[in-house]
Scaffold this motif. Structure first.
Motif, short mmCIF file in Angstrom:
data_model
loop_
_atom_site.label_atom_id
_atom_site.label_comp_id
_atom_site.label_asym_id
_atom_site.label_seq_id
_atom_site.Cartn_x
_atom_site.Cartn_y
_atom_site.Cartn_z
N GLU A 219 0.83 -1.20 0.00
CA GLU A 219 0.00 0.00 0.00
C GLU A 219 0.86 1.26 0.00
O GLU A 219 0.63 2.21 -0.78
CB GLU A 219 -0.93 0.00 1.21
CG GLU A 219 -1.86 1.19 1.27
CD GLU A 219 -2.87 1.09 2.41
OE1 GLU A 219 -4.04 1.41 2.17
OE2 GLU A 219 -2.47 0.69 3.52
N ILE A 220 1.88 1.29 0.85
CA ILE A 220 2.76 2.46 0.92
C ILE A 220 3.54 2.62 -0.39
O ILE A 220 3.64 3.72 -0.95
CB ILE A 220 3.73 2.34 2.11
CG1 ILE A 220 2.97 2.43 3.44
CG2 ILE A 220 4.81 3.42 2.04
CD1 ILE A 220 3.83 2.14 4.65
N GLY A 221 4.10 1.51 -0.87
CA GLY A 221 4.88 1.57 -2.10
C GLY A 221 4.06 2.03 -3.29
O GLY A 221 4.52 2.86 -4.09
N GLU A 222 2.84 1.54 -3.40
CA GLU A 222 1.98 1.94 -4.52
C GLU A 222 1.56 3.40 -4.38
O GLU A 222 1.47 4.12 -5.37
CB GLU A 222 0.75 1.03 -4.58
CG GLU A 222 1.10 -0.38 -5.05
CD GLU A 222 -0.09 -1.33 -4.99
OE1 GLU A 222 -1.15 -0.93 -4.46
OE2 GLU A 222 0.06 -2.48 -5.47
N PHE A 223 1.34 3.85 -3.16
CA PHE A 223 0.97 5.25 -2.93
C PHE A 223 2.11 6.17 -3.36
O PHE A 223 1.88 7.19 -4.04
CB PHE A 223 0.63 5.46 -1.46
CG PHE A 223 0.21 6.86 -1.13
CD1 PHE A 223 -1.10 7.28 -1.33
CD2 PHE A 223 1.12 7.78 -0.62
CE1 PHE A 223 -1.50 8.59 -1.03
CE2 PHE A 223 0.73 9.07 -0.32
CZ PHE A 223 -0.58 9.48 -0.54
N LEU A 224 3.34 5.84 -2.98
CA LEU A 224 4.48 6.69 -3.31
C LEU A 224 4.89 6.56 -4.78
O LEU A 224 5.53 7.47 -5.33
CB LEU A 224 5.66 6.36 -2.40
CG LEU A 224 5.49 6.73 -0.93
CD1 LEU A 224 6.65 6.18 -0.10
CD2 LEU A 224 5.40 8.24 -0.75
N SER A 225 4.54 5.44 -5.42
CA SER A 225 4.90 5.21 -6.82
C SER A 225 3.97 5.92 -7.79
O SER A 225 4.36 6.17 -8.95
CB SER A 225 4.85 3.71 -7.13
OG SER A 225 5.79 2.99 -6.40
N ARG A 226 2.79 6.24 -7.34
CA ARG A 226 1.77 6.73 -8.25
C ARG A 226 2.17 8.05 -8.90
O ARG A 226 2.67 8.97 -8.24
CB ARG A 226 0.46 6.93 -7.46
CG ARG A 226 -0.77 7.24 -8.30
CD ARG A 226 -1.96 7.44 -7.40
NE ARG A 226 -2.09 6.36 -6.43
CZ ARG A 226 -2.52 6.54 -5.21
NH1 ARG A 226 -2.83 7.75 -4.75
NH2 ARG A 226 -2.63 5.51 -4.38
N ASP A 227 1.98 8.12 -10.21
CA ASP A 227 2.21 9.40 -10.91
C ASP A 227 1.05 10.34 -10.62
O ASP A 227 -0.12 9.96 -10.68
CB ASP A 227 2.34 9.15 -12.41
CG ASP A 227 3.64 8.46 -12.77
OD1 ASP A 227 4.64 8.68 -12.07
OD2 ASP A 227 3.65 7.67 -13.74
N ARG A 228 1.39 11.58 -10.33
CA ARG A 228 0.37 12.56 -9.97
C ARG A 228 0.43 13.74 -10.93
O ARG A 228 1.45 14.05 -11.48
CB ARG A 228 0.56 13.04 -8.53
CG ARG A 228 0.20 11.95 -7.51
CD ARG A 228 0.74 12.31 -6.15
NE ARG A 228 0.25 11.42 -5.10
CZ ARG A 228 0.76 10.24 -4.83
NH1 ARG A 228 1.76 9.78 -5.55
NH2 ARG A 228 0.25 9.49 -3.85
#
Length: 228
Positions: A219-228
């Protein structure tokens, strides 16, 4: 996908007797997120070492600490200011324990030493956003008692009402410690057993239940990986 740089803001030091085996808190988060294409920069803000800009990393991670966010230390006040800058720049941030609390305080929430006492050991958290319960390791007496305007509580226990908080697409924070392995937690409990009531220490000195480490790491890794 381009490698992202995650800045780890280290707000405390792990007990010296455990550091040789387990490393510092930044090392634990690097291991936790080892399955993602991240490079890590470490800033020991507890020692006054701060990034120059919120843009020095693609995402930020705040560690736990033995300090209280309400304590009168210059580095804590400087950290609150940096969090507000990161928030204004919309660079994603994740906070753990002290990090969870200082994010809330910096953005207008309220944190204090909980009159109900300590939460320690394996704790089951109810996640309203995921419709599941997750067992994670807790070690805290301080709590977020009022969340900032616009923040959403998505994880709780009967003892800790504001245990997981989302700040829209910008921030995510957890009161428990997904970076703690069961063996590190047992060592921490032994090293700091004088801080908690003896009956509680006797209940938590051995961790023998499955912990949702992998689920939260993803969950943390996907949150920080997400392009914004």
């Amino acid at each position: 996908m381009t490698e992202k740089t995650i800045g780890i803001l280290v707000t405390g030091h792990s007990p010296a007797e455990l550091a040789e085996t387990y490393g510092n808190y930044a090392d634990m988060f690097a291991r936790l997120l080892g399955g993602f294409d991240f490079a890590f920069k470490r800033y020991f803000v507890v020692d006054g070492e701060f990034p120059a800009s919120p843009r020095d990393a693609d995402g930020w991670l705040l560690t736990g600490s033995k300090f209280g966010v309400y304590e009168d230390h210059d580095w804590i006040r400087q950290l609150e200011g940096f969090i507000r800058q990161v928030h204004a720049e919309k660079v994603p941030m994740v906070g753990i324990c002290f990090g969870h609390q200082v994010m809330a305080k910096a953005l207008g929430g309220h944190v204090e030493k909980f009159k109900g006492g300590w939460s320690a050991g394996p704790v089951s958290y109810k996640r309203s956003d995921l419709d599941e319960e997750q067992v994670l390791l807790a070690w805290h007496q301080d709590q977020v008692l009022r969340v900032p305007d616009g923040a959403e509580v998505v994880g709780k226990t009967d003892f800790c009402e504001n245990a997981v908080i989302r700040y829209g697409d910008w921030g995510l924070s957890y009161q428990p410690h997904p970076e703690f392995s069961p063996r590190f937690f047992e060592g921490l409990a032994e090293a700091r057993k004088s801080a908690i009531p003896e009956p509680l220490f006797e209940r938590v000195k051995k961790v023998d239940v499955p912990i949702a480490t992998d689920r939260i790491a993803r969950e943390i890794g996907e949150f920080l990986s997400r392009d914004r």
